[in-house]
Design a protein around this motif. Structure first.
Motif, PDB file in Angstrom:
ATOM      1  N   PRO A 195      36.366 -18.069  -1.480  1.00  0.00           N
ATOM      2  CA  PRO A 195      36.913 -17.252  -0.176  1.00  0.00           C
ATOM      3  C   PRO A 195      38.863 -16.732  -0.135  1.00  0.00           C
ATOM      4  O   PRO A 195      39.809 -17.705  -0.721  1.00  0.00           O
ATOM      5  CB  PRO A 195      37.107 -18.065   1.682  1.00  0.00           C
ATOM      6  CG  PRO A 195      36.542 -19.219   0.314  1.00  0.00           C
ATOM      7  CD  PRO A 195      36.497 -18.908  -1.372  1.00  0.00           C
TER       8      PRO A 195
ATOM      9  N   LEU B 278      43.858 -16.106   3.583  1.00  0.00           N
ATOM     10  CA  LEU B 278      42.708 -16.482   4.626  1.00  0.00           C
ATOM     11  C   LEU B 278      44.219 -17.303   5.336  1.00  0.00           C
ATOM     12  O   LEU B 278      44.557 -16.645   6.909  1.00  0.00           O
ATOM     13  CB  LEU B 278      41.905 -16.441   4.878  1.00  0.00           C
ATOM     14  CG  LEU B 278      40.759 -16.038   5.325  1.00  0.00           C
ATOM     15  CD1 LEU B 278      39.630 -16.765   5.626  1.00  0.00           C
ATOM     16  CD2 LEU B 278      41.315 -15.180   6.975  1.00  0.00           C
TER      17      LEU B 278
ATOM     18  N   LEU C 250      35.960 -10.283   3.472  1.00  0.00           N
ATOM     19  CA  LEU C 250      36.018 -11.388   3.039  1.00  0.00           C
ATOM     20  C   LEU C 250      35.156 -11.217   1.657  1.00  0.00           C
ATOM     21  O   LEU C 250      34.936 -10.150   1.595  1.00  0.00           O
ATOM     22  CB  LEU C 250      35.057 -12.902   3.588  1.00  0.00           C
ATOM     23  CG  LEU C 250      36.282 -14.028   4.364  1.00  0.00           C
ATOM     24  CD1 LEU C 250      35.486 -14.609   4.915  1.00  0.00           C
ATOM     25  CD2 LEU C 250      36.903 -14.149   2.753  1.00  0.00           C
ATOM     26  N   PRO C 251      33.987 -12.390   1.867  1.00  0.00           N
ATOM     27  CA  PRO C 251      33.087 -11.672  -0.090  1.00  0.00           C
ATOM     28  C   PRO C 251      32.212 -10.478  -0.091  1.00  0.00           C
ATOM     29  O   PRO C 251      32.259 -10.365  -1.102  1.00  0.00           O
ATOM     30  CB  PRO C 251      32.528 -12.934   0.265  1.00  0.00           C
ATOM     31  CG  PRO C 251      32.892 -14.230   0.886  1.00  0.00           C
ATOM     32  CD  PRO C 251      33.862 -13.238   2.316  1.00  0.00           C
ATOM     33  N   VAL C 252      31.591 -10.157   1.327  1.00  0.00           N
ATOM     34  CA  VAL C 252      31.040  -9.530   1.110  1.00  0.00           C
ATOM     35  C   VAL C 252      31.160  -7.493   1.307  1.00  0.00           C
ATOM     36  O   VAL C 252      32.210  -7.773   2.834  1.00  0.00           O
ATOM     37  CB  VAL C 252      29.476  -9.847   2.225  1.00  0.00           C
ATOM     38  CG1 VAL C 252      28.706  -9.286   1.774  1.00  0.00           C
ATOM     39  CG2 VAL C 252      29.424 -11.082   2.224  1.00  0.00           C
TER      40      VAL C 252
ATOM     41  N   VAL D 230      30.918  -7.229   5.583  1.00  0.00           N
ATOM     42  CA  VAL D 230      31.696  -7.365   6.409  1.00  0.00           C
ATOM     43  C   VAL D 230      32.954  -6.662   6.937  1.00  0.00           C
ATOM     44  O   VAL D 230      33.482  -5.975   8.586  1.00  0.00           O
ATOM     45  CB  VAL D 230      32.454  -9.239   6.228  1.00  0.00           C
ATOM     46  CG1 VAL D 230      33.238  -9.352   7.479  1.00  0.00           C
ATOM     47  CG2 VAL D 230      31.343  -9.813   5.729  1.00  0.00           C
TER      48      VAL D 230
ATOM     49  N   ARG E  28      42.473 -19.550  14.093  1.00  0.00           N
ATOM     50  CA  ARG E  28      42.052 -20.390  13.108  1.00  0.00           C
ATOM     51  C   ARG E  28      42.704 -21.523  12.407  1.00  0.00           C
ATOM     52  O   ARG E  28      42.219 -22.511  12.401  1.00  0.00           O
ATOM     53  CB  ARG E  28      42.254 -19.359  12.242  1.00  0.00           C
ATOM     54  CG  ARG E  28      42.142 -20.095  10.422  1.00  0.00           C
ATOM     55  CD  ARG E  28      42.665 -19.532   9.030  1.00  0.00           C
ATOM     56  NE  ARG E  28      42.373 -20.081   8.400  1.00  0.00           N
ATOM     57  CZ  ARG E  28      41.356 -20.364   7.552  1.00  0.00           C
ATOM     58  NH1 ARG E  28      40.249 -19.189   7.740  1.00  0.00           N
ATOM     59  NH2 ARG E  28      41.350 -21.290   6.177  1.00  0.00           N
TER      60      ARG E  28
ATOM     61  N   ARG F 183      44.354 -23.161  14.877  1.00  0.00           N
ATOM     62  CA  ARG F 183      44.565 -24.225  16.754  1.00  0.00           C
ATOM     63  C   ARG F 183      43.127 -24.750  15.814  1.00  0.00           C
ATOM     64  O   ARG F 183      42.966 -26.229  16.001  1.00  0.00           O
ATOM     65  CB  ARG F 183      44.027 -23.780  17.204  1.00  0.00           C
ATOM     66  CG  ARG F 183      45.098 -22.677  17.799  1.00  0.00           C
ATOM     67  CD  ARG F 183      46.441 -23.809  18.437  1.00  0.00           C
ATOM     68  NE  ARG F 183      46.434 -25.298  19.298  1.00  0.00           N
ATOM     69  CZ  ARG F 183      47.393 -25.627  19.210  1.00  0.00           C
ATOM     70  NH1 ARG F 183      48.229 -25.234  18.721  1.00  0.00           N
ATOM     71  NH2 ARG F 183      47.639 -26.824  20.061  1.00  0.00           N
ATOM     72  N   ILE F 184      41.892 -24.170  15.086  1.00  0.00           N
ATOM     73  CA  ILE F 184      40.470 -24.871  14.651  1.00  0.00           C
ATOM     74  C   ILE F 184      40.947 -26.354  13.787  1.00  0.00           C
ATOM     75  O   ILE F 184      40.055 -27.106  13.875  1.00  0.00           O
ATOM     76  CB  ILE F 184      40.004 -23.801  14.270  1.00  0.00           C
ATOM     77  CG1 ILE F 184      38.735 -23.671  15.942  1.00  0.00           C
ATOM     78  CG2 ILE F 184      38.418 -24.652  13.704  1.00  0.00           C
ATOM     79  CD1 ILE F 184      38.145 -22.074  15.550  1.00  0.00           C
ATOM     80  N   GLU F 185      41.796 -26.127  13.045  1.00  0.00           N
ATOM     81  CA  GLU F 185      41.730 -26.866  11.809  1.00  0.00           C
ATOM     82  C   GLU F 185      42.928 -27.575  11.989  1.00  0.00           C
ATOM     83  O   GLU F 185      43.184 -29.023  11.094  1.00  0.00           O
ATOM     84  CB  GLU F 185      42.050 -25.631  10.119  1.00  0.00           C
ATOM     85  CG  GLU F 185      41.572 -24.654   9.841  1.00  0.00           C
ATOM     86  CD  GLU F 185      41.639 -24.338   7.846  1.00  0.00           C
ATOM     87  OE1 GLU F 185      41.975 -24.108   8.352  1.00  0.00           O
ATOM     88  OE2 GLU F 185      40.124 -24.067   7.871  1.00  0.00           O
TER      89      GLU F 185
ATOM     90  N   ASP G  46      45.721 -27.204  11.402  1.00  0.00           N
ATOM     91  CA  ASP G  46      47.190 -26.704  11.037  1.00  0.00           C
ATOM     92  C   ASP G  46      48.526 -26.070  11.847  1.00  0.00           C
ATOM     93  O   ASP G  46      49.671 -25.310  11.887  1.00  0.00           O
ATOM     94  CB  ASP G  46      47.014 -25.611  10.327  1.00  0.00           C
ATOM     95  CG  ASP G  46      47.562 -25.577   9.517  1.00  0.00           C
ATOM     96  OD1 ASP G  46      48.899 -26.533   8.842  1.00  0.00           O
ATOM     97  OD2 ASP G  46      47.836 -24.470   8.914  1.00  0.00           O
TER      98      ASP G  46
END
Lengths: 511, 346
Positions: free
Chosen positions: A187, A191, A205-207, A210, A247, A249-251, A253
């Motif tokens: 990834p 990000l 991202l990878p695909v 997306v 992102r 907040r969720i981590e 960080d």
């Protein structure tokens, strides 16, 4: 949807073709057979089964030749059916050993037939009907081949229970494998970057899928933005920033200081959330910003009013938004604030802390700008008729803290907050019941229910007065109660006078 | 002549590792480890004596071993590890009384190091942001470990009054955490779904287990006296910590906290007293100026680093953002492939 339907369409004839063995003509003839002679041929099949004809036929050893012929039959049909069919074509070859048990096979065929009558009648019918019906000579010449194929196909029928799933399962497995590969692709490290412009590439991202999806949605959002009259670039930037924010907040960080001030949350949620209220609802006018130092400790002392203590938030917003250095005012709150769920957590995240000498000393030691509202609940909960009359200024603890740290005191006057929810009564019993300092009755509050909590849109003026120097008194002055009282009164008088003059200047309550 | 150190509670993680570490220290002549059950870990050069500190026998151990330094690391934080609240309280309070009585009697004891806890500061909404060593709890912890610790510190102060010639060092540790130690807080963050008091986001401080052992060893060999707060740099909030271990949280109203705690205890998931629930609501911070300056100790791990070191050992319940992004990308890609195939066929 389309794919599924086509697959289903192909799947059915394919199966039956395998059973009949006449791969080529199958599609057209079979559907016809099933439609016209469906019932009859089912009866015929039953009779044939009873006579043991099928059993005899099946007992003829099934050799690799038969299998291969079945395979070719299948692959022929597979030519049209692409991937799923290819999967099925492999089956007979791999399962060849199983074909050497005719008895069990036939029994399973029968049971399968009994379980799924529709499917098996469709499959078995053509075989028997092919015999019963007067078929064209050309087709008769091919009899032996259908026999052999019928064997292979009976195996196929036997597997009927599994088979319709197996290609799908295989496909799913393939997909899973492919997906794994995709997940494994590293990834993008980009990000992490909160750089808003980078986010579009972030999410591609990878695909490529997306990316396409995202470009589509971004295009949609740009159009929506244009419709709403905001610049599309702006909306894109905002969305990117929101994603980056979520992102982090969720981590987890982000960092929180020792008082619980969460800069990331305050800058991204609290201040932006209050800004429309500050700008558009109360239309706050700020004066005397130059009295707030650019750096180092200072103590903002303000009057407190408005039933719900929004004024502290607005003063903080004014300092943050309008001051050239965008300083954060660390407000001091009563313990009741931190005892209250949600409110307490938000207050700490927004930089507030408990109004206690220890905390103030710590804040000044760090060179923070501290805001205090010495009237406390007496100020916020006073009746409307006492508006703009300052209440007692606590015990002057804020002055001794400022003296101890030698920081200037900035007397601040807020006009307009008194009118946002005029208190015309106090439900003392309710207050006592909930352990609140007061339970106000305003023109709107208990009357309109939750709607009554919306503050009236009064016009606000916040004036930061000339700082009162404390450093000249020396640190020891903090222990001189007389000086502390004098300074407290001085600050209080300054604020009261400023309030009166601001009231004289303002045109009306709401404009 | 080197020190002769007696360490209580060597069968538990901190005590055991401390005994081994002290035994390897050249300035320490001999280490005697005491506990009621044999230590599960190798104590290295330390000598293990099976003795109960609740029993006057401990006095004989001190007298016979010519012990000059006593490390009291046997104040148990979690009732489940002691076999229930009653034995926990007995070990903590009666054990400390007996040990101190023995120390007072034995003329050889010159130094006493007590492993105490930040729980003595309690946890209320009226707390200052950071407690310094001179401050005391706004509301005394009413039960469990915190109450025990306050009583233990009370007896230690009494001992200090009666034996003014003894050097006494009380170390108040923030929640010790790390990949190996097991405490109620590690159990808590190991729950599949972490219950958090609704509407609160307490500030927490952590201290890494390696730092804890190093600090105790420093306390034994050094000469600092008094009370020292020990905590890693910075704070984490409960929700932040939960997102670091990547566990979902469930908001529990404070009123229901007792019930939830009871259930957790019944199912042996986690052992939480009401005090710990209020700790999770209001949190606590300790000022560590004394630790840095007069104690001269700088922890290797910040609060966050210590917690992250612990989080390595916890298997996350929900995947990381990278994982989610990858999976979503994969799914979309797969769907597109299927769609593409459908399109290609026609």
């Amino acid at each position: 949807m389309a794919t599924k339907k086509s697959a289903a369409k192909q799947g059915l004839p394919q199966k039956s073709s395998a059973t009949s063995g006449a791969a080529k003509q199958s599609a057209a003839r079979k559907t016809a057979a099933t439609k016209s002679t469906g019932r009859v041929s089912a009866v015929a099949a039953g009779a044939a089964r009873a006579s043991g004809e099928r059993a005899r036929r099946r007992s003829t050893p099934l050799l690799s030749a038969a299998a291969t012929s079945a395979e070719t039959a299948l692959t022929e049909s597979a030519a049209t059916a692409s991937a799923p069919a290819k999967v099925t074509s492999k089956r007979p070859a791999t399962k060849r050993p199983a074909t050497k048990r005719p008895a069990t096979k036939s029994s399973t065929t029968k049971s399968a037939g009994s379980v799924t009558p529709a499917a098996t009648t469709a499959t078995t019918a053509p075989t028997t009907s092919g015999i019963a019906e007067p078929a064209p000579a050309a087709r008769r010449a091919h009899r032996p081949r259908p026999h052999a194929a019928a064997k292979a196909s009976s195996k196929a029928t036997k597997q009927a229970g599994i088979r319709p799933q197996s290609p799908r399962a295989k496909r799913a497995a393939d997909e899973a494998a492919r997906r794994h590969l995709r997940v494994a692709t590293p990834p993008e490290p980009s990000l992490r970057a909160p750089d808003p412009t980078a986010t579009q590439t972030d999410m591609s991202l990878p695909v490529p899928g997306v990316e396409e999806l995202l470009t589509a949605s971004i295009a949609a959002m740009r159009m929506a933005a244009q419709g709403a009259g905001i610049s599309p670039d702006e909306i894109e930037r905002r969305i990117a920033a929101t994603l980056a924010f979520l992102r982090r907040r969720i981590e987890g960080d982000f960092s929180v200081d020792e008082f619980g001030y969460d800069e990331h949350f305050a800058e991204n949620v609290i201040f932006p959330m209050l800004r429309p209220i500050y700008k558009n609802w109360f239309r706050v006018e700020v004066r005397g910003l130059e009295n707030i130092p650019d750096e180092g400790g200072a103590l903002i002392v303000s009057n407190h009013s408005g039933t719900v203590a929004i004024d502290s938030l607005m003063v903080a917003q004014a300092v943050h938004d309008e001051h050239p250095k965008h300083r954060v005012m660390r407000a001091l709150g009563a313990d009741l604030v931190f005892q209250t769920p949600v409110l307490g957590a938000f207050a700490r995240r927004g930089g507030s802390t408990l109004a206690t000498g220890d905390d103030v000393d710590r804040l000044f030691a760090k060179g923070e700008l501290v805001g205090v509202f010495p009237e406390g609940f007496k100020g916020v909960g006073k009746p409307f008729k006492e508006r703009y009359k300052l209440q007692r200024f606590g015990r002057g603890g804020f002055v001794s803290a400022a003296l101890k740290a030698g920081v200037p005191i900035i007397p601040t006057s807020v006009v307009g907050a008194e009118e946002i929810a005029p208190i015309i009564g106090n439900m003392k019993t309710v207050a006592r019941l909930f352990g609140l300092p007061y339970a106000p009755i305003t023109p709107t509050f208990p009357l309109l229910g939750p709607l009554g909590l919306i503050p009236l849109p009064s016009k606000w003026i916040i004036e930061f007065g000339a700082p009162v120097e404390t450093a000249s008194h020396g640190v020891a002055a903090a222990d001189d109660p007389m000086l502390v009282f004098d300074l407290t009164d001085q600050v209080r008088e300054t604020i009261q006078q400023t309030l009166y003059s601001l009231l004289m200047q303002r045109r009306s309550v709401f404009f | 002549m080197g020190q002769v150190v007696l360490v209580t509670g060597v069968s538990r993680y901190i005590g055991g590792v401390l005994a081994r570490r002290l035994a390897a220290d050249p300035s320490v002549e001999k280490v005697i480890g005491v506990d009621v059950i044999p230590p599960p870990r190798d104590l290295g050069g330390a000598e293990f004596i099976r003795a109960d500190i609740r029993n006057p026998m401990i006095g004989k151990v001190i007298a016979q071993g010519d012990v000059d330094t006593v490390v009291h690391a046997n104040v148990i934080a979690t009732p489940t590890f002691a076999g229930g609240r009653t034995p926990q309280k007995e070990i903590n309070v009666i054990g400390t009384m007996q040990l101190l009585a023995a120390c007072q009697k034995a003329g050889t004891v010159k130094r006493l190091v007590v492993k105490s806890t930040a729980a003595v500061y309690g946890s209320t909404p009226r707390d200052p942001a950071m407690f310094t060593e001179e401050m005391s709890a706004k509301r005394l912890p009413s039960s469990g470990f915190g109450k025990d610790s306050i009583e233990v510190e009370g007896y230690v102060r009494g001992f200090a009054r009666r034996r003014p010639d003894t050097e006494i060092l009380t170390l108040r540790f923030a929640n010790i955490i790390g990949p190996r130690i097991r405490t109620s807080i590690t159990d808590y963050f190991n729950l599949p779904v972490i219950p958090v008091p609704f509407g609160y986001d307490a500030r927490l401080q952590f201290f890494h287990e390696d730092d804890a052992i190093a600090a105790l060893a420093r306390g034994v060999t050094g000469s600092t006296t008094g009370v020292v707060n020990l905590a890693g740099e910075g704070v984490l909030t409960v929700l932040q910590a939960a997102s670091i271990v990547r566990r979902p949280v469930v908001m529990v109203p404070m009123a229901a906290a007792g019930t939830i705690g009871g259930l957790g205890k019944r199912f042996g998931l986690v052992d939480f007293s009401p005090d710990q629930m209020s700790f999770l609501a209001f949190g606590r911070g300790m000022d560590t100026t004394v630790m840095h300056d007069s104690f001269g100790f700088t922890p290797k791990f910040s609060t966050r680093a210590a917690f992250e070191d612990y989080a390595r050992t916890v298997s996350p319940v929900y995947p990381s953002m990278d994982g989610v992004a990858g999976a979503v990308g994969g799914l979309v890609g797969a769907a597109q492939q299927v769609l593409g195939r459908g399109r290609g066929k026609h």
